[in-house]
Write a protein that holds these residues in place. Structure first.
Motif, PDB file in Angstrom:
ATOM      1  N   ARG A  79      37.683  52.793 104.776  1.00  0.00           N
ATOM      2  CA  ARG A  79      37.630  53.265 106.337  1.00  0.00           C
ATOM      3  C   ARG A  79      37.421  54.992 106.637  1.00  0.00           C
ATOM      4  NH1 ARG A  79      40.226  55.540 111.031  1.00  0.00           N
ATOM      5  NH2 ARG A  79      42.606  55.212 109.298  1.00  0.00           N
ATOM      6  N   HIS A  80      38.632  55.684 105.269  1.00  0.00           N
ATOM      7  CA  HIS A  80      37.992  56.559 104.841  1.00  0.00           C
ATOM      8  C   HIS A  80      37.357  57.615 104.514  1.00  0.00           C
ATOM      9  CE1 HIS A  80      43.025  56.868 107.074  1.00  0.00           C
ATOM     10  NE2 HIS A  80      41.752  57.975 107.137  1.00  0.00           N
ATOM     11  N   VAL A  81      36.982  56.811 103.477  1.00  0.00           N
ATOM     12  CA  VAL A  81      35.705  56.867 102.295  1.00  0.00           C
ATOM     13  C   VAL A  81      34.902  56.864 102.925  1.00  0.00           C
ATOM     14  CG1 VAL A  81      34.819  55.623 100.329  1.00  0.00           C
ATOM     15  CG2 VAL A  81      36.837  56.377 100.078  1.00  0.00           C
ATOM     16  N   LEU A  82      34.362  55.479 103.806  1.00  0.00           N
ATOM     17  CA  LEU A  82      33.088  55.391 104.236  1.00  0.00           C
ATOM     18  C   LEU A  82      32.780  56.500 105.484  1.00  0.00           C
ATOM     19  CD1 LEU A  82      31.081  53.639 105.144  1.00  0.00           C
ATOM     20  CD2 LEU A  82      32.477  52.460 107.048  1.00  0.00           C
ATOM     21  N   ARG A  83      34.016  56.776 106.748  1.00  0.00           N
ATOM     22  CA  ARG A  83      33.724  58.227 107.632  1.00  0.00           C
ATOM     23  C   ARG A  83      33.761  59.489 106.009  1.00  0.00           C
ATOM     24  NH1 ARG A  83      37.790  59.908 112.328  1.00  0.00           N
ATOM     25  NH2 ARG A  83      36.815  61.224 112.515  1.00  0.00           N
ATOM     26  N   TYR A  84      34.056  59.992 105.603  1.00  0.00           N
ATOM     27  CA  TYR A  84      34.225  61.173 104.787  1.00  0.00           C
ATOM     28  C   TYR A  84      33.187  61.673 103.377  1.00  0.00           C
ATOM     29  CZ  TYR A  84      37.798  61.999 107.945  1.00  0.00           C
ATOM     30  OH  TYR A  84      38.845  62.239 109.091  1.00  0.00           O
ATOM     31  N   ASP A  87      43.143  59.953  95.718  1.00  0.00           N
ATOM     32  CA  ASP A  87      43.779  60.963  96.703  1.00  0.00           C
ATOM     33  C   ASP A  87      44.714  60.336  97.875  1.00  0.00           C
ATOM     34  OD1 ASP A  87      42.882  63.509  95.354  1.00  0.00           O
ATOM     35  OD2 ASP A  87      41.261  64.457  96.628  1.00  0.00           O
ATOM     36  N   GLY A  88      44.048  59.097  97.680  1.00  0.00           N
ATOM     37  CA  GLY A  88      44.349  57.948  98.723  1.00  0.00           C
ATOM     38  C   GLY A  88      43.852  57.359  99.788  1.00  0.00           C
ATOM     39  N   ALA A  89      42.753  57.646  99.974  1.00  0.00           N
ATOM     40  CA  ALA A  89      42.402  57.305 101.007  1.00  0.00           C
ATOM     41  C   ALA A  89      41.772  56.221 101.016  1.00  0.00           C
ATOM     42  CB  ALA A  89      40.754  58.434 100.850  1.00  0.00           C
TER      43      ALA A  89
END
Length: 305
Positions: free
Chosen positions: A216-221, A211-213
């Motif tokens: 940093r976004h994979v770690l956070r969410y 989805d384009g993460a």
């Protein structure tokens, strides 16, 4: 007339009797094997807890007969400046050690949770300090951080920097103890986080990346929400360990300098075996026990929410 069931014959009741006798025999055998453990638990666990609770309401010097004083020991604790300082030192140690050990452990786990050369060696090197006893750590760092002959001040001298007091400086002693504890305690957090990272669903990570993460976004969410139960476990574990720190303080500073490293457990030991006020020490120990219980219960309640 209603039809009455025929009474059981002796042949029919004998198997039931044999089964009951067999069960009683198995229970007796099981209790025979369990009895040594039960005696040890009662003798070394429950009875000392009850005895120390009663002791906290008495004036006892471990030599002469004790005298019942009720809540006087607890009232004296509330007015004791040394106990207040021990509480402040313990809270400061905990506030520094718990979050730093978890953050460093997570950072190292994320760095070592990948396919790199000698990753097994790196993991082992970070974990080895955890299995070294706090007494050995204290002796080791007492030599390294010695103000006159220590290796650290020798390096600072060669760099043209002024020597530091470290464990002999009231302003530095407690942070230095936190740093020593981090050297060993971070390895435990590292291993736990590494095990937890293996259970993060790969499908969620791959879906987030599709989805384009970014990382940093994979770690956070994705990763951090999956680690929430592990965070609670480590927070409780490290909290209990920090509130009970004793052996490192005893080997390195003995509560000094000027009481700057006197923690609650060292205060309890000092009152019981140096000042011979065992009842007063037991009261301080039960204050710590209540704090530990409330802290653990509060952390678990937050996890349920």
């Amino acid at each position: 007339m209603p039809h009455l069931p025929a009474p059981l014959t002796l042949a029919e009741t004998d198997p039931r009797r044999r089964q009951r006798r067999k069960r009683r025999s198995e229970s007796a055998t099981a209790w025979a094997f369990l009895s040594p453990s039960v005696v040890v638990i009662l003798g070394l666990g429950i009875l000392p807890v009850v005895w120390s609770l009663l002791l906290s309401f008495q004036a006892n010097d471990l030599v002469t007969p004790s005298r019942w004083v009720g809540l006087d020991n607890y009232r004296a604790l509330a007015r004791d400046p040394d106990f207040s300082q021990a509480v402040r030192n313990t809270l400061e140690f905990t506030a520094l050690y718990v979050p730093l050990s978890m953050i460093l452990g997570l950072a190292l786990a994320l760095a070592l949770n990948r396919k790199i050369r000698f990753v097994g060696l790196y993991r082992t090197l970070f974990f080895v300090p955890f299995i070294i006893s706090a007494t050995a750590q204290g002796v080791l760092f007492s030599f390294i951080l010695d103000p006159e002959f220590g290796a650290v001040n020798s390096v600072l001298h060669h760099l043209g920097l002024s020597p530091q007091g470290f464990l002999t400086d009231p302003g530095q002693a407690l942070p230095v103890l936190v740093a020593i504890s981090l050297w060993s305690g971070t390895g435990f957090c590292l291993v736990v986080y590494l095990a937890a990272l293996q259970d993060v669903p790969r499908s969620l990570v791959e879906a987030a990346r599709l989805d384009g993460a970014g990382h940093r976004h994979v770690l956070r969410y994705v990763v951090l929400p999956a680690l929430a139960p592990v965070n609670v476990f480590l927070a409780v574990w490290q909290l209990i360990a920090s509130l009970q720190v004793f052996d490192l303080v005893y080997v390195t500073t003995k509560g000094g300098p000027l009481g700057s490293t006197t923690v609650i457990v060292y205060f309890v030991w000092e009152q019981a075996f140096k000042n011979f006020t065992a009842g007063y020490a037991a009261a301080a120990a039960y204050v710590l026990a209540v704090v530990l219980f409330l802290a653990a219960a509060g952390t678990l309640a937050l996890r349920r929410r």
